[in-house]
Design a protein around this motif. Structure first.
Motif, mmCIF file in Angstrom:
data_model
loop_
_atom_site.group_PDB
_atom_site.id
_atom_site.type_symbol
_atom_site.label_atom_id
_atom_site.label_comp_id
_atom_site.label_asym_id
_atom_site.label_seq_id
_atom_site.Cartn_x
_atom_site.Cartn_y
_atom_site.Cartn_z
ATOM 1 N N THR A 98 0.844 -1.186 0.000
ATOM 2 C CA THR A 98 0.000 0.000 0.000
ATOM 3 C C THR A 98 0.881 1.238 0.000
ATOM 4 O O THR A 98 2.087 1.176 0.280
ATOM 5 N N TYR A 99 0.288 2.375 -0.280
ATOM 6 C CA TYR A 99 1.025 3.636 -0.259
ATOM 7 C C TYR A 99 1.617 3.868 1.128
ATOM 8 O O TYR A 99 2.779 4.241 1.267
ATOM 9 N N LYS A 100 0.806 3.599 2.144
ATOM 10 C CA LYS A 100 1.276 3.795 3.520
ATOM 11 C C LYS A 100 2.445 2.854 3.838
ATOM 12 O O LYS A 100 3.419 3.271 4.457
ATOM 13 N N GLN A 101 2.371 1.602 3.409
ATOM 14 C CA GLN A 101 3.466 0.664 3.646
ATOM 15 C C GLN A 101 4.733 1.122 2.934
ATOM 16 O O GLN A 101 5.831 0.990 3.474
ATOM 17 N N CYS A 102 4.590 1.673 1.755
ATOM 18 C CA CYS A 102 5.736 2.196 1.007
ATOM 19 C C CYS A 102 6.407 3.326 1.782
ATOM 20 O O CYS A 102 7.631 3.341 1.939
ATOM 21 N N GLN A 103 5.609 4.252 2.291
ATOM 22 C CA GLN A 103 6.146 5.373 3.063
ATOM 23 C C GLN A 103 6.827 4.886 4.334
ATOM 24 O O GLN A 103 7.921 5.355 4.674
ATOM 25 N N GLU A 104 6.200 3.952 5.041
ATOM 26 C CA GLU A 104 6.760 3.439 6.288
ATOM 27 C C GLU A 104 8.083 2.703 6.062
ATOM 28 O O GLU A 104 8.936 2.664 6.942
ATOM 29 N N GLN A 154 9.087 5.943 -1.767
ATOM 30 C CA GLN A 154 8.187 6.960 -2.293
ATOM 31 C C GLN A 154 7.684 6.474 -3.651
ATOM 32 O O GLN A 154 8.469 6.008 -4.465
#
Length: 113
Positions: A73-79, A83
């Motif tokens: 997910t986008y959030k998992q990528c950020q964590e 990016q």
């Protein structure tokens, strides 16, 4: 996007690919013991996707020629310190959350009425 619209989108894509003859050769990789990379998995949790998500992610991987069948997910990528590249678009997915309701409660009666 509603679930019905998502089903229609996937169905239409499958039909279009069949009509174009734009399908990869069927290889049955499990016959030679090479099961890795067949089922899409979450890159962080390593849990396999299931249901319609498998078909959608297979199609997306084929279309974009991605080397791996790992998704996040986008959030998992950020964590993870990553990016998403500018201009990239998400791949829709279906998330089903099971809800347990105790028998005899008001919620049970509301859900079943």
């Amino acid at each position: 996007m509603s679930v019905q619209q998502l089903y229609e989108r996937v169905t239409n894509q499958i039909i279009a690919d069949i009509e174009k003859g734009d399908l990869p050769v069927w290889l049955q990789p499990w016959k030679s013991g090479k099961r890795g990379g067949i089922i899409p998995i979450n890159a962080v949790t390593k849990k396999p996707y299931n249901g319609l998500n498998v078909l959608m992610l297979w199609a997306e991987r084929q279309e974009k020629q991605y080397a791996l069948a790992e998704w996040l997910t986008y959030k998992q990528c950020q964590e993870a310190g990553g990016q998403v590249r500018k201009g990239e678009k998400s791949t829709p997915g279906i998330y089903v959350n099971k809800q347990v309701i105790e028998k005899g409660t008001d919620e049970e009666r509301l859900c079943h009425s």
